[in-house]
Design a protein around this motif. Structure first.
Motif, PDB file in Angstrom:
ATOM      1  N   HIS A  20       5.392   5.771  -7.327  1.00  0.00           N
ATOM      2  CA  HIS A  20       5.103   6.599  -6.157  1.00  0.00           C
ATOM      3  C   HIS A  20       4.480   7.937  -6.551  1.00  0.00           C
ATOM      4  CE1 HIS A  20       6.563   4.114  -2.937  1.00  0.00           C
ATOM      5  NE2 HIS A  20       7.701   3.894  -3.569  1.00  0.00           N
ATOM      6  N   VAL A  21       4.974   8.535  -7.625  1.00  0.00           N
ATOM      7  CA  VAL A  21       4.409   9.817  -8.052  1.00  0.00           C
ATOM      8  C   VAL A  21       2.935   9.658  -8.413  1.00  0.00           C
ATOM      9  CG1 VAL A  21       4.477  11.576  -9.876  1.00  0.00           C
ATOM     10  CG2 VAL A  21       6.603  10.842  -8.773  1.00  0.00           C
ATOM     11  N   ALA A  53      -2.750  10.537  -6.655  1.00  0.00           N
ATOM     12  CA  ALA A  53      -4.071  10.000  -6.326  1.00  0.00           C
ATOM     13  C   ALA A  53      -4.430  10.252  -4.867  1.00  0.00           C
ATOM     14  CB  ALA A  53      -4.107   8.496  -6.616  1.00  0.00           C
ATOM     15  N   ASP A  54      -3.444  10.147  -3.983  1.00  0.00           N
ATOM     16  CA  ASP A  54      -3.711  10.278  -2.551  1.00  0.00           C
ATOM     17  C   ASP A  54      -3.807  11.735  -2.091  1.00  0.00           C
ATOM     18  OD1 ASP A  54      -3.640   7.539  -2.400  1.00  0.00           O
ATOM     19  OD2 ASP A  54      -1.574   7.434  -1.658  1.00  0.00           O
ATOM     20  N   TYR A  55      -3.038  12.625  -2.756  1.00  0.00           N
ATOM     21  CA  TYR A  55      -2.973  14.023  -2.314  1.00  0.00           C
ATOM     22  C   TYR A  55      -3.130  14.984  -3.493  1.00  0.00           C
ATOM     23  CZ  TYR A  55      -0.900  12.106   1.979  1.00  0.00           C
ATOM     24  OH  TYR A  55      -0.659  11.404   3.132  1.00  0.00           O
ATOM     25  N   PRO A  56      -4.242  14.972  -4.194  1.00  0.00           N
ATOM     26  CA  PRO A  56      -4.386  15.858  -5.354  1.00  0.00           C
ATOM     27  C   PRO A  56      -4.308  17.341  -4.992  1.00  0.00           C
ATOM     28  CG  PRO A  56      -6.488  14.877  -4.748  1.00  0.00           C
ATOM     29  CD  PRO A  56      -5.442  14.161  -3.963  1.00  0.00           C
ATOM     30  N   ASP A  57      -4.713  17.690  -3.771  1.00  0.00           N
ATOM     31  CA  ASP A  57      -4.676  19.094  -3.363  1.00  0.00           C
ATOM     32  C   ASP A  57      -3.287  19.518  -2.913  1.00  0.00           C
ATOM     33  OD1 ASP A  57      -4.962  17.293  -1.261  1.00  0.00           O
ATOM     34  OD2 ASP A  57      -5.785  18.819   0.084  1.00  0.00           O
ATOM     35  N   LYS A  58      -2.544  18.606  -2.289  1.00  0.00           N
ATOM     36  CA  LYS A  58      -1.229  18.949  -1.750  1.00  0.00           C
ATOM     37  C   LYS A  58      -0.209  19.248  -2.841  1.00  0.00           C
ATOM     38  CE  LYS A  58      -1.972  18.198   2.730  1.00  0.00           C
ATOM     39  NZ  LYS A  58      -1.828  19.251   3.754  1.00  0.00           N
ATOM     40  N   PHE A  88       6.308  19.612  -1.889  1.00  0.00           N
ATOM     41  CA  PHE A  88       5.604  18.474  -1.306  1.00  0.00           C
ATOM     42  C   PHE A  88       5.906  17.189  -2.074  1.00  0.00           C
ATOM     43  CE2 PHE A  88       2.141  15.486  -0.939  1.00  0.00           C
ATOM     44  CZ  PHE A  88       1.842  15.488   0.417  1.00  0.00           C
ATOM     45  N   MET A  89       5.854  17.262  -3.398  1.00  0.00           N
ATOM     46  CA  MET A  89       6.029  16.061  -4.212  1.00  0.00           C
ATOM     47  C   MET A  89       7.386  15.401  -3.964  1.00  0.00           C
ATOM     48  SD  MET A  89       4.788  13.921  -6.361  1.00  0.00           S
ATOM     49  CE  MET A  89       3.392  14.652  -7.213  1.00  0.00           C
ATOM     50  N   LEU A  90       8.446  16.203  -3.877  1.00  0.00           N
ATOM     51  CA  LEU A  90       9.778  15.640  -3.666  1.00  0.00           C
ATOM     52  C   LEU A  90       9.908  15.054  -2.264  1.00  0.00           C
ATOM     53  CD1 LEU A  90      12.098  18.258  -5.423  1.00  0.00           C
ATOM     54  CD2 LEU A  90      11.064  16.189  -6.351  1.00  0.00           C
ATOM     55  N   ALA A  91       9.437  15.808  -1.258  1.00  0.00           N
ATOM     56  CA  ALA A  91       9.537  15.313   0.114  1.00  0.00           C
ATOM     57  C   ALA A  91       8.748  14.025   0.308  1.00  0.00           C
ATOM     58  CB  ALA A  91       9.041  16.393   1.082  1.00  0.00           C
ATOM     59  N   GLU A  92       7.557  13.962  -0.254  1.00  0.00           N
ATOM     60  CA  GLU A  92       6.710  12.780  -0.093  1.00  0.00           C
ATOM     61  C   GLU A  92       7.264  11.589  -0.876  1.00  0.00           C
ATOM     62  OE1 GLU A  92       3.304  10.583   1.279  1.00  0.00           O
ATOM     63  OE2 GLU A  92       4.328  12.404   1.958  1.00  0.00           O
ATOM     64  N   THR A  93       7.760  11.839  -2.086  1.00  0.00           N
ATOM     65  CA  THR A  93       8.344  10.755  -2.876  1.00  0.00           C
ATOM     66  C   THR A  93       9.545  10.156  -2.169  1.00  0.00           C
ATOM     67  OG1 THR A  93       7.622  11.787  -4.951  1.00  0.00           O
ATOM     68  CG2 THR A  93       9.367  10.141  -5.104  1.00  0.00           C
ATOM     69  N   ARG A 150       0.841  -1.206   0.000  1.00  0.00           N
ATOM     70  CA  ARG A 150       0.000   0.000   0.000  1.00  0.00           C
ATOM     71  C   ARG A 150       0.878   1.259   0.000  1.00  0.00           C
ATOM     72  NH1 ARG A 150      -2.593  -1.269   4.144  1.00  0.00           N
ATOM     73  NH2 ARG A 150      -4.148  -2.526   3.061  1.00  0.00           N
ATOM     74  N   GLN A 151       1.975   1.251   0.791  1.00  0.00           N
ATOM     75  CA  GLN A 151       2.898   2.382   0.810  1.00  0.00           C
ATOM     76  C   GLN A 151       3.518   2.607  -0.564  1.00  0.00           C
ATOM     77  OE1 GLN A 151       5.857   1.974   3.871  1.00  0.00           O
ATOM     78  NE2 GLN A 151       4.352   1.618   5.491  1.00  0.00           N
TER      79      GLN A 151
END
Length: 476
Positions: free
Chosen positions: A133-134, A139-144, A348-353, A63-64
């Motif tokens: 992951h991207v 899908a999980d954070y469309p607003d972020k 956000f995208m880089l930190a989360e990826t 899932r992660q």
């Protein structure tokens, strides 16, 4: 519901990771199709002969990684497929890469040159992990992904804690600050700890771009002599007593460009001298992830005065542009402010990826593949440059080559460029005019596209070394 049974590859990794890897493999092959329901955890545990807890961890890891979705009471399903990234770009944007020649800007090299001057991680298949992951993050954070970062996610700090752990030491999770690469983290620390006019000490031969950047914001870089094992602690003690630097920057593990690893005793003495003079230590551990048996980091010896930094660029992927700083508790709030002021903030995208890749265990998987690939390339370097004097380390993506007489570094760099090869001379690693030439060049080999191209480049380099400057002239 599918009757899926994973084909587990016994790699030595924990069984739950191998199950998740098998799931990813079967999804990629089409054996598991989008929307298909996976077996209940209890059933799969019985079929494989493992505990339900092991299957639960495997499903959680999947899932992660963005492979599956699940809801309590409904089960676990293969995530619906997303259109290929190239198709999305084609249908949502009119952008096309220009075929025109790039405009020279004084920084980027002319096209057609082979980069023996870059040490970022080689391509070993990490793009497939990043793509997955991207897509999952979108899908999980469309607003972020369309907003600024308002706060740090605990998962980002947990990822940094895991990635920075080395030599039997693990930082406190509360001390972790994500940054836009190690360079940005270092600059944030320098800006936080010092004021314009303050001196910052650097190893005499080092990643000089940081020293030049510090000078750009009004700090005065000063050079500390070195020994074969890194910084000369006695010389540093003398410099502290006479010039009073506020901080010292060191690369103790696979020092760039010398490949040295600072001995444990030297680390202890450096920490003691810095403490005696009230000097902050900035420990650049960017290559530390490439070494399994490095000495205990300086941060473990002097956590109250040490900023310890590490990132993904050398061991995973430079394009993610992510790193973490473990800093003394008093600076956990102020360092992110300085980082934001200097860089505009962490996307956000880089930190989360980066966090997902680390927490899923994939960063370590990629790093091991990178180490294997770099060692293959280093073996080729040692074969072709046999007989020449250079320093290297089995886990380093570069060598530090001593030029034979009568070559000078600046002339050799120019001659190499003329035959299509970009290398770094010793002046790239020095930051003041009073430093003497070492007649060395750094040869990096991790970003060359293939072994065949690398071999051709090294053969050309060998011929140039052996021919000497008498066989070279520049007509302008």
């Amino acid at each position: 519901m599918t009757t899926w049974f994973p084909e587990i590859q016994r790699t030595g990794a924990p069984i739950y990771i191998e199950i998740a890897d098998a799931m990813a493999h079967d999804i990629d092959r089409g054996k598991l199709k989008p929307g298909e329901k996976l077996p209940p955890q209890r059933n799969l545990a019985f079929d494989i002969g493992v505990t339900i807890g092991t299957i639960g961890r495997a499903y959680a890891l999947a899932r992660q990684r963005g492979l599956v979705t699940g809801e309590v009471g409904r089960g676990t399903y293969v995530r619906s497929s997303e259109p290929p990234l190239s198709d999305v770009v084609a249908t949502t944007s009119s952008y096309r890469e220009s075929t025109a020649e790039p405009v020279p800007d004084g920084i980027h090299p002319a096209p057609g040159k082979l980069r023996l001057d870059s040490t970022s991680a080689p391509e070993v298949g990490q793009s497939s992990f990043i793509t997955r992951h991207v897509a999952a993050i979108m899908a999980d954070y469309p607003d972020k992904t369309t907003d600024y970062i308002r706060s740090l996610k605990p998962e980002w700090q947990q990822a940094g804690q895991a990635w920075l752990a080395t030599g039997g030491w693990q930082p406190d999770v509360a001390s972790i600050v994500p940054t836009l690469g190690v360079h940005a983290g270092m600059m944030a620390a320098i800006a936080t700890l010092t004021a314009p006019g303050d001196r910052v000490a650097f190893e005499a031969v080092t990643y000089a771009s940081l020293a030049r950047a510090a000078n750009l914001i009004g700090r005065r870089p000063v050079s500390v002599p070195m020994t074969a094992g890194g910084i000369d602690v006695d010389a540093f003690d003398h410099l502290c007593a006479n010039q009073h630097p506020k901080a010292v920057v060191v690369i103790p593990t696979i020092q760039n460009p010398t490949t040295a690893i600072m001995p444990a005793a030297t680390r202890e003495r450096l920490a003691a001298v810095a403490r005696k003079h009230g000097v902050w230590i900035m420990e650049d551990n960017i290559y530390g992830a490439c070494v399994d048996e490095a000495p205990v980091p300086i941060a473990a010896l002097a956590p109250d005065i040490t900023f310890h930094l590490g990132g993904l660029s050398k061991a995973v992927a430079a394009g993610i542009r992510s790193a973490w700083v473990s800093c003394p508790p008093a600076y956990v709030r102020s360092l992110p402010v300085a980082h934001k002021m200097l860089t505009g903030g962490m996307p956000f995208m880089l930190a989360e990826t980066a966090a997902r890749i680390v927490r899923a265990g994939e960063a370590n998987t990629i790093a091991r593949a990178v180490l294997r690939e770099n060692l293959k390339r280093l073996t080729m370097v040692r074969e072709i440059l046999s007989g020449h004097d250079y320093r290297s380390h089995d886990n380093s993506p570069f060598i530090w080559l001593k030029l034979p007489e009568p070559w000078r570094a600046s002339l050799f760099v120019s001659a190499a460029r003329d035959i299509g090869l970009l290398v770094d001379g010793d002046d790239e690693f020095q930051f003041s005019q009073d430093q003497t030439s070492l007649h060395r060049v750094r040869i990096a080999f991790s970003t060359i596209p293939s072994h065949a191209i690398l071999r051709d480049a090294l053969v050309r380099l060998r011929r140039l070394l052996d021919a000497g400057p008498s066989g070279y002239d520049s007509y302008t």
